[in-house]
Design a protein around this motif. Structure first.
Motif, PDB file in Angstrom:
ATOM      1  N   GLU A 182      27.831  27.184  42.285  1.00  0.00           N
ATOM      2  CA  GLU A 182      27.546  25.979  43.072  1.00  0.00           C
ATOM      3  C   GLU A 182      27.799  24.724  42.248  1.00  0.00           C
ATOM      4  N   GLY A 183      28.374  23.725  42.898  1.00  0.00           N
ATOM      5  CA  GLY A 183      28.640  22.452  42.242  1.00  0.00           C
ATOM      6  C   GLY A 183      29.912  22.435  41.417  1.00  0.00           C
ATOM      7  N   THR A 184      30.709  23.496  41.533  1.00  0.00           N
ATOM      8  CA  THR A 184      31.973  23.578  40.799  1.00  0.00           C
ATOM      9  C   THR A 184      33.062  24.086  41.744  1.00  0.00           C
ATOM     10  N   ALA A 185      34.290  24.127  41.238  1.00  0.00           N
ATOM     11  CA  ALA A 185      35.404  24.701  41.989  1.00  0.00           C
ATOM     12  C   ALA A 185      35.586  26.190  41.677  1.00  0.00           C
ATOM     13  N   ILE A 186      34.643  26.780  40.961  1.00  0.00           N
ATOM     14  CA  ILE A 186      34.739  28.201  40.613  1.00  0.00           C
ATOM     15  C   ILE A 186      34.455  29.022  41.861  1.00  0.00           C
ATOM     16  N   ASP A 187      35.492  29.715  42.325  1.00  0.00           N
ATOM     17  CA  ASP A 187      35.445  30.486  43.566  1.00  0.00           C
ATOM     18  C   ASP A 187      36.624  31.460  43.511  1.00  0.00           C
ATOM     19  N   TYR A 188      36.429  32.579  42.819  1.00  0.00           N
ATOM     20  CA  TYR A 188      37.545  33.473  42.482  1.00  0.00           C
ATOM     21  C   TYR A 188      37.153  34.947  42.565  1.00  0.00           C
ATOM     22  N   PRO A 189      38.172  35.796  42.724  1.00  0.00           N
ATOM     23  CA  PRO A 189      37.921  37.229  42.538  1.00  0.00           C
ATOM     24  C   PRO A 189      37.680  37.496  41.052  1.00  0.00           C
ATOM     25  N   VAL A 190      36.892  38.527  40.769  1.00  0.00           N
ATOM     26  CA  VAL A 190      36.637  38.950  39.387  1.00  0.00           C
ATOM     27  C   VAL A 190      37.281  40.316  39.212  1.00  0.00           C
ATOM     28  N   MET A 191      38.130  40.405  38.216  1.00  0.00           N
ATOM     29  CA  MET A 191      38.912  41.606  38.003  1.00  0.00           C
ATOM     30  C   MET A 191      38.304  42.485  36.901  1.00  0.00           C
ATOM     31  N   THR A 192      38.661  43.756  36.936  1.00  0.00           N
ATOM     32  CA  THR A 192      38.269  44.714  35.906  1.00  0.00           C
ATOM     33  C   THR A 192      39.525  45.444  35.463  1.00  0.00           C
ATOM     34  N   TYR A 193      39.655  45.649  34.160  1.00  0.00           N
ATOM     35  CA  TYR A 193      40.821  46.353  33.623  1.00  0.00           C
ATOM     36  C   TYR A 193      40.406  47.008  32.314  1.00  0.00           C
ATOM     37  N   THR A 194      41.172  47.941  31.855  1.00  0.00           N
ATOM     38  CA  THR A 194      40.850  48.651  30.616  1.00  0.00           C
ATOM     39  C   THR A 194      41.188  47.859  29.367  1.00  0.00           C
ATOM     40  N   ASP A 195      41.873  46.723  29.526  1.00  0.00           N
ATOM     41  CA  ASP A 195      42.299  45.912  28.386  1.00  0.00           C
ATOM     42  C   ASP A 195      42.054  44.441  28.701  1.00  0.00           C
ATOM     43  N   ASN A 196      41.184  43.792  27.917  1.00  0.00           N
ATOM     44  CA  ASN A 196      40.874  42.369  28.155  1.00  0.00           C
ATOM     45  C   ASN A 196      42.110  41.497  28.110  1.00  0.00           C
ATOM     46  N   ASN A 197      43.110  41.859  27.338  1.00  0.00           N
ATOM     47  CA  ASN A 197      44.305  41.022  27.199  1.00  0.00           C
ATOM     48  C   ASN A 197      45.146  40.937  28.470  1.00  0.00           C
ATOM     49  N   TYR A 198      45.042  41.905  29.349  1.00  0.00           N
ATOM     50  CA  TYR A 198      45.875  41.909  30.552  1.00  0.00           C
ATOM     51  C   TYR A 198      45.624  40.680  31.420  1.00  0.00           C
ATOM     52  N   TYR A 199      44.364  40.420  31.774  1.00  0.00           N
ATOM     53  CA  TYR A 199      44.064  39.314  32.686  1.00  0.00           C
ATOM     54  C   TYR A 199      44.027  37.952  31.999  1.00  0.00           C
ATOM     55  N   ILE A 200      44.253  37.913  30.711  1.00  0.00           N
ATOM     56  CA  ILE A 200      44.458  36.629  30.041  1.00  0.00           C
ATOM     57  C   ILE A 200      45.783  36.038  30.486  1.00  0.00           C
ATOM     58  N   SER A 201      46.763  36.908  30.773  1.00  0.00           N
ATOM     59  CA  SER A 201      48.109  36.444  31.118  1.00  0.00           C
ATOM     60  C   SER A 201      48.609  36.911  32.488  1.00  0.00           C
ATOM     61  N   HIS A 202      47.721  37.493  33.292  1.00  0.00           N
ATOM     62  CA  HIS A 202      48.108  37.945  34.633  1.00  0.00           C
ATOM     63  C   HIS A 202      47.068  37.486  35.650  1.00  0.00           C
ATOM     64  N   ASP A 203      47.529  37.077  36.834  1.00  0.00           N
ATOM     65  CA  ASP A 203      46.592  36.666  37.870  1.00  0.00           C
ATOM     66  C   ASP A 203      46.008  37.885  38.571  1.00  0.00           C
ATOM     67  N   TYR A 204      45.146  37.648  39.537  1.00  0.00           N
ATOM     68  CA  TYR A 204      44.461  38.751  40.203  1.00  0.00           C
ATOM     69  C   TYR A 204      45.409  39.661  40.994  1.00  0.00           C
ATOM     70  N   LYS A 205      46.621  39.173  41.280  1.00  0.00           N
ATOM     71  CA  LYS A 205      47.612  39.992  41.971  1.00  0.00           C
ATOM     72  C   LYS A 205      48.478  40.795  41.007  1.00  0.00           C
ATOM     73  N   GLY A 206      48.310  40.564  39.697  1.00  0.00           N
ATOM     74  CA  GLY A 206      49.101  41.266  38.700  1.00  0.00           C
ATOM     75  C   GLY A 206      50.342  40.520  38.259  1.00  0.00           C
ATOM     76  N   ASN A 207      50.540  39.304  38.772  1.00  0.00           N
ATOM     77  CA  ASN A 207      51.690  38.496  38.375  1.00  0.00           C
ATOM     78  C   ASN A 207      51.409  37.792  37.052  1.00  0.00           C
ATOM     79  N   GLU A 208      52.439  37.626  36.224  1.00  0.00           N
ATOM     80  CA  GLU A 208      52.256  36.873  34.990  1.00  0.00           C
ATOM     81  C   GLU A 208      51.868  35.444  35.334  1.00  0.00           C
ATOM     82  N   SER A 209      50.870  34.927  34.602  1.00  0.00           N
ATOM     83  CA  SER A 209      50.339  33.603  34.891  1.00  0.00           C
ATOM     84  C   SER A 209      49.664  33.047  33.645  1.00  0.00           C
ATOM     85  N   SER A 210      49.952  31.798  33.314  1.00  0.00           N
ATOM     86  CA  SER A 210      49.292  31.178  32.152  1.00  0.00           C
ATOM     87  C   SER A 210      47.804  30.988  32.406  1.00  0.00           C
ATOM     88  N   GLY A 211      47.405  30.898  33.660  1.00  0.00           N
ATOM     89  CA  GLY A 211      45.991  30.751  34.005  1.00  0.00           C
ATOM     90  C   GLY A 211      45.225  32.052  33.990  1.00  0.00           C
TER      91      GLY A 211
END
Length: 164
Positions: free
Chosen positions: A6-35
């Motif tokens: 509340e009070g922020t723009a944080i409104d996102y899916p939360v992902m789970t993966y076996t490697d923390n590094n994956y979602y550092i560079s991939h969006d929730y759809k699995g596409n490469e993303s700097s975000g």
């Protein structure tokens, strides 16, 4: 799962993966993303222990966990920032109680094995800001939102929430 603060723009899916590094560079759809994406720490089962860590980049365009930095200048906004996590098991609500910035003090990784009162005491000792009077009990669960902080070299901002 889905996270909102509340009070922020944080409104996102939360992902789970076996490697923390994956979602550092991939969006929730699995596409490469700097975000990247918002994701649970891969070394823990979310909500299974005392503590759940959730990671997200602090993007300069205001996305992902960037809005957590608002709390450092606006403590009232922080006090009102209820965290909601929607899971298959139901809705989990948490109230804010502390935050801190660090480049080397990662004590929070140990709190999963502590009693709640001990964990909250340790967080209070290390916090840049702590909300006194937040109620909790021995069965409470703590969530840490973890993001980059550019005020110090290799900085991290960790914002802590707890349920009753």
């Amino acid at each position: 799962d889905w996270i909102t603060v509340e009070g922020t723009a944080i409104d996102y899916p939360v992902m789970t993966y076996t490697d923390n590094n994956y979602y550092i560079s991939h969006d929730y759809k699995g596409n490469e993303s700097s975000g990247g994406a918002i994701f649970y720490c891969s070394s823990d089962e979310p909500f299974a222990g005392r503590y759940t860590m959730i990671y997200g980049h602090s993007m300069k365009n205001g996305t992902m966990f960037n809005n957590l930095h608002f709390f450092q200048k606006d403590h009232q906004r922080f006090k009102e920032s209820i965290l909601t996590i929607e899971t298959a098991e139901g809705t989990r609500k948490y109230k804010p109680f502390a935050y801190y910035v660090t480049s080397n003090n990662f004590f929070y990784k140990d709190i999963d094995n502590m009693e709640v009162f001990e964990a909250v005491s340790l967080i209070k000792q290390n916090s840049d800001y702590f909300i006194n009077g937040v109620e909790y009990d021995e069965d409470s669960h703590i969530v840490g939102l973890y993001t980059c902080d550019y005020s110090i070299k290799n900085g991290r901002l960790i914002v802590f929430y707890i349920n009753e």
